[in-house]
Design a protein around this motif. Structure first.
Motif, PDB file in Angstrom:
ATOM      1  N   VAL A   1      61.966 106.701 106.172  1.00 45.70           N
ATOM      2  CA  VAL A   1      63.213 106.033 105.805  1.00 45.70           C
ATOM      3  C   VAL A   1      63.787 105.290 107.004  1.00 45.70           C
ATOM      4  O   VAL A   1      64.258 104.151 106.886  1.00 45.70           O
ATOM      5  CB  VAL A   1      64.227 107.047 105.250  1.00 45.70           C
ATOM      6  CG1 VAL A   1      65.531 106.355 104.870  1.00 45.70           C
ATOM      7  CG2 VAL A   1      63.647 107.773 104.031  1.00 45.70           C
ATOM      8  N   ASN A   2      63.732 105.922 108.172  1.00 44.13           N
ATOM      9  CA  ASN A   2      64.238 105.274 109.375  1.00 44.13           C
ATOM     10  C   ASN A   2      63.472 103.998 109.683  1.00 44.13           C
ATOM     11  O   ASN A   2      64.056 102.991 110.109  1.00 44.13           O
ATOM     12  CB  ASN A   2      64.157 106.229 110.575  1.00 44.13           C
ATOM     13  CG  ASN A   2      65.150 107.368 110.483  1.00 44.13           C
ATOM     14  OD1 ASN A   2      66.134 107.281 109.756  1.00 44.13           O
ATOM     15  ND2 ASN A   2      64.891 108.443 111.207  1.00 44.13           N
ATOM     16  N   TRP A   3      62.152 104.035 109.487  1.00 42.87           N
ATOM     17  CA  TRP A   3      61.350 102.829 109.732  1.00 42.87           C
ATOM     18  C   TRP A   3      61.845 101.683 108.853  1.00 42.87           C
ATOM     19  O   TRP A   3      61.997 100.555 109.328  1.00 42.87           O
ATOM     20  CB  TRP A   3      59.870 103.105 109.444  1.00 42.87           C
ATOM     21  CG  TRP A   3      58.996 101.939 109.797  1.00 42.87           C
ATOM     22  CD1 TRP A   3      58.366 101.718 110.988  1.00 42.87           C
ATOM     23  CD2 TRP A   3      58.689 100.815 108.968  1.00 42.87           C
ATOM     24  NE1 TRP A   3      57.689 100.528 110.947  1.00 42.87           N
ATOM     25  CE2 TRP A   3      57.870  99.953 109.724  1.00 42.87           C
ATOM     26  CE3 TRP A   3      59.016 100.444 107.667  1.00 42.87           C
ATOM     27  CZ2 TRP A   3      57.372  98.741 109.211  1.00 42.87           C
ATOM     28  CZ3 TRP A   3      58.541  99.241 107.161  1.00 42.87           C
ATOM     29  CH2 TRP A   3      57.716  98.409 107.912  1.00 42.87           C
ATOM     30  N   LEU A   4      62.111 101.988 107.601  1.00 46.23           N
ATOM     31  CA  LEU A   4      62.554 100.947 106.671  1.00 46.23           C
ATOM     32  C   LEU A   4      63.937 100.416 107.045  1.00 46.23           C
ATOM     33  O   LEU A   4      64.160  99.205 107.068  1.00 46.23           O
ATOM     34  CB  LEU A   4      62.573 101.491 105.240  1.00 46.23           C
ATOM     35  CG  LEU A   4      63.048 100.523 104.158  1.00 46.23           C
ATOM     36  CD1 LEU A   4      62.162  99.280 104.109  1.00 46.23           C
ATOM     37  CD2 LEU A   4      63.064 101.214 102.796  1.00 46.23           C
ATOM     38  N   THR A   5      64.861 101.284 107.333  1.00 40.40           N
ATOM     39  CA  THR A   5      66.220 100.823 107.631  1.00 40.40           C
ATOM     40  C   THR A   5      66.252 100.007 108.924  1.00 40.40           C
ATOM     41  O   THR A   5      67.034  99.056 109.045  1.00 40.40           O
ATOM     42  CB  THR A   5      67.200 102.003 107.730  1.00 40.40           C
ATOM     43  OG1 THR A   5      66.749 102.928 108.729  1.00 40.40           O
ATOM     44  CG2 THR A   5      67.312 102.729 106.394  1.00 40.40           C
ATOM     45  N   LYS A   6      65.410 100.359 109.888  1.00 38.84           N
ATOM     46  CA  LYS A   6      65.392  99.623 111.152  1.00 38.84           C
ATOM     47  C   LYS A   6      64.750  98.244 111.017  1.00 38.84           C
ATOM     48  O   LYS A   6      64.903  97.406 111.908  1.00 38.84           O
ATOM     49  CB  LYS A   6      64.679 100.445 112.224  1.00 38.84           C
ATOM     50  CG  LYS A   6      65.488 101.652 112.691  1.00 38.84           C
ATOM     51  CD  LYS A   6      64.749 102.452 113.747  1.00 38.84           C
ATOM     52  CE  LYS A   6      65.597 103.635 114.214  1.00 38.84           C
ATOM     53  NZ  LYS A   6      64.902 104.455 115.245  1.00 38.84           N
ATOM     54  N   GLN A   7      64.054  98.023 109.926  1.00 41.31           N
ATOM     55  CA  GLN A   7      63.456  96.711 109.704  1.00 41.31           C
ATOM     56  C   GLN A   7      64.475  95.682 109.218  1.00 41.31           C
ATOM     57  O   GLN A   7      64.236  94.485 109.269  1.00 41.31           O
ATOM     58  CB  GLN A   7      62.328  96.815 108.671  1.00 41.31           C
ATOM     59  CG  GLN A   7      61.054  97.447 109.196  1.00 41.31           C
ATOM     60  CD  GLN A   7      60.241  96.505 110.067  1.00 41.31           C
ATOM     61  OE1 GLN A   7      59.841  95.434 109.634  1.00 41.31           O
ATOM     62  NE2 GLN A   7      60.002  96.916 111.308  1.00 41.31           N
ATOM     63  N   GLN A   8      65.628  96.136 108.744  1.00 39.74           N
ATOM     64  CA  GLN A   8      66.617  95.201 108.220  1.00 39.74           C
ATOM     65  C   GLN A   8      67.128  94.288 109.322  1.00 39.74           C
ATOM     66  O   GLN A   8      67.421  94.721 110.434  1.00 39.74           O
ATOM     67  CB  GLN A   8      67.789  95.942 107.578  1.00 39.74           C
ATOM     68  CG  GLN A   8      68.755  95.017 106.835  1.00 39.74           C
ATOM     69  CD  GLN A   8      69.848  95.782 106.089  1.00 39.74           C
ATOM     70  OE1 GLN A   8      70.194  96.901 106.460  1.00 39.74           O
ATOM     71  NE2 GLN A   8      70.387  95.182 105.042  1.00 39.74           N
ATOM     72  N   CYS A   9      67.249  93.005 109.007  1.00 38.31           N
ATOM     73  CA  CYS A   9      67.730  92.010 109.966  1.00 38.31           C
ATOM     74  C   CYS A   9      69.253  92.074 110.072  1.00 38.31           C
ATOM     75  O   CYS A   9      69.927  92.594 109.182  1.00 38.31           O
ATOM     76  CB  CYS A   9      67.297  90.614 109.538  1.00 38.31           C
ATOM     77  SG  CYS A   9      65.511  90.443 109.339  1.00 38.31           S
ATOM     78  N   ALA A  10      69.782  91.518 111.133  1.00 37.51           N
ATOM     79  CA  ALA A  10      71.222  91.573 111.384  1.00 37.51           C
ATOM     80  C   ALA A  10      72.027  90.905 110.275  1.00 37.51           C
ATOM     81  O   ALA A  10      73.152  91.316 109.981  1.00 37.51           O
ATOM     82  CB  ALA A  10      71.539  90.920 112.727  1.00 37.51           C
ATOM     83  N   ASP A  11      71.421  89.887 109.616  1.00 37.63           N
ATOM     84  CA  ASP A  11      72.153  89.180 108.557  1.00 37.63           C
ATOM     85  C   ASP A  11      72.039  89.840 107.195  1.00 37.63           C
ATOM     86  O   ASP A  11      72.627  89.379 106.219  1.00 37.63           O
ATOM     87  CB  ASP A  11      71.722  87.716 108.483  1.00 37.63           C
ATOM     88  CG  ASP A  11      70.251  87.549 108.135  1.00 37.63           C
ATOM     89  OD1 ASP A  11      69.563  88.563 107.907  1.00 37.63           O
ATOM     90  OD2 ASP A  11      69.773  86.388 108.101  1.00 37.63           O
ATOM     91  N   GLY A  12      71.252  90.921 107.092  1.00 38.34           N
ATOM     92  CA  GLY A  12      71.176  91.679 105.842  1.00 38.34           C
ATOM     93  C   GLY A  12      69.865  91.622 105.105  1.00 38.34           C
ATOM     94  O   GLY A  12      69.597  92.461 104.250  1.00 38.34           O
ATOM     95  N   GLY A  13      69.035  90.607 105.385  1.00 38.76           N
ATOM     96  CA  GLY A  13      67.742  90.525 104.715  1.00 38.76           C
ATOM     97  C   GLY A  13      66.703  91.380 105.424  1.00 38.76           C
ATOM     98  O   GLY A  13      66.949  91.932 106.500  1.00 38.76           O
TER      99      GLY A  13
END
Length: 417
Positions: A78-90
């Motif tokens: 789950v952490n891997w996925l959440t850390k992939q999110q870009c600063a603008d939300g995508g």
């Protein structure tokens, strides 16, 4: 399958590429002796293949599918996925170094859609989901739709997946608009309506051709149908049995009608054909069609396809080089969930155990070894086994015969799904 050729298509980023370039890029994958180069897979990620073009996609589907089976994914996943999110939300398809900012033009509407649905299902990620909704609003095209990467022409698949993400985030797609065009209108623009030949009414096209004409596409129709229903993953098994609607003016019902007819006429599966090649089974499109039909309450129509997938889907789950494909396993689990089929007794395969084996050890699993088989599983219609030509041979012939990159890109994107 065929994810090995996805790099050539993804590199195009929606821009036409010559067939010669694509053939050259895909050539090694077509050789019988070819083997993938060693890949270092980040800790916490599901799958062993190169994640460059599908890392977020397969991670999100894996987390979502395991969640439906009562499995608590590892915190690292789950952490891997959440850390992939870009600063603008995508979300991008994959960012090898999350400490570095994403390139906005490479953010991926499809990957973002399944990431939103996975995190929504898990709960506790409201901020990430809200940022993604804001990003969708920001990159929406003036026709109301979305492209695979921001800045390109809208397509049915990307628009449909964006609609499902908005629905999962409890944001009404009819209220998300750009230039006066809503997301619902953007998706509807790709659907063949009452003026189309009867056999094509309700289908979705990937994109209009250069003359503005729409041609039915299997994966676009399956994902488009789910979008027209404003449904989202995971699709719950329906206990109701919905009657087929004859109204071609009802987007969701007409899309379901089209899929049901195509499945029946295609020996319970959808097909994909490239120029110069015979049609071959499209496993991903068939699984998405099951999801759309199940959500409509059309279990009788979905169960035949589910039976076909049980008999023929194992080859798909093994990917291009024999390594288990998390995306394929996840879609089968989600389709099984939607139809009340036991994913732990999928023919001779335990899909859940296989998927668990592609990633980090789960934080928790159900106390029972497997869920009891449902009535839907017991009554699933028998399906005929596929006797089609080798997918790699079909792909090789079709790629040489292809007259443009658009069809190629649509095909390889479908294979990731």
């Amino acid at each position: 399958m065929l994810s090995a050729v996805r790099p050539a298509a993804k590199a195009a980023c929606g821009v036409a590429v010559s067939a010669a370039v694509l053939i050259g890029a895909a050539g090694p994958a077509l050789a019988a002796s070819a083997s993938p180069a060693p890949v270092t897979v980040p800790a916490g990620l599901y799958g062993k293949s190169d994640p460059t073009y599908d890392g977020v996609w397969r991670q999100s589907l894996s987390i979502l599918a395991l969640h439906t089976q009562g499995v608590t994914p590892a915190a690292s996943a789950v952490n891997w996925l959440t850390k992939q999110q870009c600063a603008d939300g995508g979300w991008p398809s994959y960012n090898p170094d999350p400490a570095k900012a994403c390139a906005p033009a490479t953010e991926d509407t499809n990957a973002t859609a399944v990431a939103v649905q996975a995190l929504t299902a898990l709960g506790g990620h409201d901020d990430a989901v809200a940022k993604a909704v804001a990003w969708y609003k920001n990159v929406q095209n003036k026709d109301g739709g979305w492209s695979y990467n921001p800045g390109a022409a809208s397509d049915a698949n990307s628009t449909a997946l964006a609609v499902t993400a908005l629905a999962a985030a409890k944001t009404d797609p009819a209220t998300v608009a750009k230039n006066g065009k809503t997301a619902v209108q953007g998706l509807a623009a790709f659907q063949l309506g009452c003026s189309a030949p009867a056999a094509q009414q309700g289908a979705f096209a990937y994109q209009p051709d250069k003359n503005g004409k729409l041609a039915a596409n299997g994966l676009a129709s399956a994902q488009g149908a789910l979008g027209a229903e404003q449904a989202f993953l995971p699709v719950a098994a329906s206990t109701a049995s919905a009657a087929a609607s004859a109204a071609c003016s009802d987007p969701a019902a007409s899309a379901a009608n089209y899929l049901a007819v195509q499945l029946k006429s295609g020996q319970e599966h959808l097909t994909q054909a490239l120029a110069g090649a015979a049609p071959s089974p499209d496993y991903a499109a068939t699984a998405w069609a099951v999801l759309a039909l199940a959500h409509q309450g059309r279990l009788a129509d979905a169960q035949g396809a589910m039976g076909w997938l049980r008999q023929n889907g194992q080859a798909w789950t093994q990917g291009d080089h024999g390594a288990a494909s998390p995306s394929a396993l996840s879609l089968l689990i989600l389709a099984a969930q939607a139809t009340g089929t036991d994913a732990t007794k999928f023919g001779t395969t335990n899909l859940v155990t296989q998927l668990e084996g592609t990633g980090p050890t789960p934080a928790a699993t159900p106390s029972t070894a497997s869920a009891p088989a449902s009535a839907a599983s017991a009554t699933a219609a028998p399906a005929k086994k596929s006797s089609g030509t080798s997918p790699w041979w079909i792909f090789g012939v079709a790629l040489v015969a292809s007259i443009g990159a658009g069809l190629f890109i649509s095909y390889t994107r479908g294979k990731r799904s």
